[in-house]
Design a protein around this motif. Structure first.
Motif, PDB file in Angstrom:
ATOM      1  N   GLU A 123       0.587  -0.933   0.183  1.00 53.31           N
ATOM      2  CA  GLU A 123       0.118   0.379   0.392  1.00 53.31           C
ATOM      3  C   GLU A 123       1.193   1.372  -0.034  1.00 53.31           C
ATOM      4  OE1 GLU A 123      -3.545   2.363   2.773  1.00 53.31           O
ATOM      5  OE2 GLU A 123      -2.160   0.244   3.300  1.00 53.31           O
ATOM      6  N   ARG A 151       2.193   1.557  -3.341  1.00 56.97           N
ATOM      7  CA  ARG A 151       1.871   2.819  -4.964  1.00 56.97           C
ATOM      8  C   ARG A 151       1.282   3.240  -4.451  1.00 56.97           C
ATOM      9  NH1 ARG A 151      -2.631  -3.269  -3.999  1.00 56.97           N
ATOM     10  NH2 ARG A 151      -1.327  -4.562  -5.615  1.00 56.97           N
ATOM     11  N   THR A 206       5.988  -7.549  -1.724  1.00 59.39           N
ATOM     12  CA  THR A 206       5.896  -5.953  -1.703  1.00 59.39           C
ATOM     13  C   THR A 206       6.271  -6.137  -2.983  1.00 59.39           C
ATOM     14  OG1 THR A 206       5.121  -5.374   0.064  1.00 59.39           O
ATOM     15  CG2 THR A 206       6.054  -3.468  -2.125  1.00 59.39           C
ATOM     16  N   LEU A 245       5.279  -5.505  -7.581  1.00 61.83           N
ATOM     17  CA  LEU A 245       5.815  -4.909  -7.853  1.00 61.83           C
ATOM     18  C   LEU A 245       5.397  -4.747  -9.873  1.00 61.83           C
ATOM     19  CD1 LEU A 245       7.994  -2.498  -6.051  1.00 61.83           C
ATOM     20  CD2 LEU A 245       6.029  -2.379  -5.650  1.00 61.83           C
TER      21      LEU A 245
END
Length: 254
Positions: free
Chosen positions: A158, A161, A187, A191
């Motif tokens: 999160e 982003r 993460t 991506l």
């Protein structure tokens, strides 16, 4: 070609064998080194390295060295940026939340550097420790059209982003090689290809299995291998994505 998007090759840790360190990195395919500045005192050494054809440089005031910064450093930074058009970004600047006693002063210094970078349409290289949400909020408020690099990103998907939506790229280094960094590794796997750049932060940010050792740019090949494994890609694909991101953000043309 690999680009080490963040390595402190000006640091005294490399004084005894700097040429050999560069040679070892070139031997594993590193064709470009991005060296950020940390204090006004170190800028001349950074600029001297920038005379090499394989080095790009940044200048900034790092939050770790608050005791070394002085009144007039921002004005000196503005003058240095004006006098050295080869500089590809302002940095390393940012916030280190581990040092609560200097936090207020860090924000004043960081804000001044962000405004300077915005005036000069330069990307920023941001040191962001325990401050992802606060820094993202400030970047959104200021609107930095040239974007920048969130160095040594270690946050959630999160948070990633949020930075990407603001036009920033994420720096991936030694932290991703540590199996215990489960959130970061998830993460990285999620991506987009254009979201990251590989870096070592040499001589710091050691890779798994190299704790306590001096880090150096040649180890970016191992960072690339681990990132590729996490993403289900080949090292060549990851290297190409990282290099494209560095060229796009920093205007590196070789």
């Amino acid at each position: 070609m690999l680009i080490d998007a963040h390595c402190h090759m000006d640091f005294p840790a490399f004084d005894a064998d700097r040429d050999a360190v560069f040679a070892r990195a070139r031997a594993v395919g590193v064709g470009r080194f991005v060296v950020p500045g940390t204090t006004r005192l170190r800028w001349p050494d950074v600029l001297a390295l920038g005379k090499r054809t394989d080095v790009s440089v940044c200048l900034g005031l790092h939050p770790y060295f608050m005791d070394e910064h002085q009144d007039g450093d921002i004005e000196a930074l503005a003058q240095a940026l004006e006098a050295n058009p080869e500089i590809v970004a302002l940095g390393e600047c940012g916030i280190d939340g581990r040092f609560t006693e200097t936090l207020e002063a860090q924000w004043v210094l960081f804000d001044a550097q962000l405004r300077l970078a915005k005036r000069r349409s330069l990307p920023v290289v941001i040191h962001c420790v325990r401050a992802n949400d606060q820094i993202a909020k400030r970047l959104r408020q200021l609107d930095m059209p040239a974007g920048g690099l969130i160095h040594a990103f270690a946050g959630s998907l999160e948070q990633a982003r949020r930075f990407l939506a603001l036009g920033f790229t994420l720096g991936l280094g030694g932290a991703v090689t540590h199996p215990r960094a489960k959130r970061l590794r998830r993460t990285v796997a999620a991506l987009p290809d254009d979201a990251f750049m590989l870096e070592t932060d040499s001589p710091d940010m050691p890779l798994a299995g190299h704790q306590g050792e001096r880090n150096e740019p040649s180890r970016i090949a191992e960072v690339c291998r681990v990132v590729a494994e996490l993403r289900g890609q080949t090292p060549a694909q990851v290297a190409a994505s990282s290099t494209a991101s560095a060229r796009r953000l920093l205007g590196i043309d070789q």
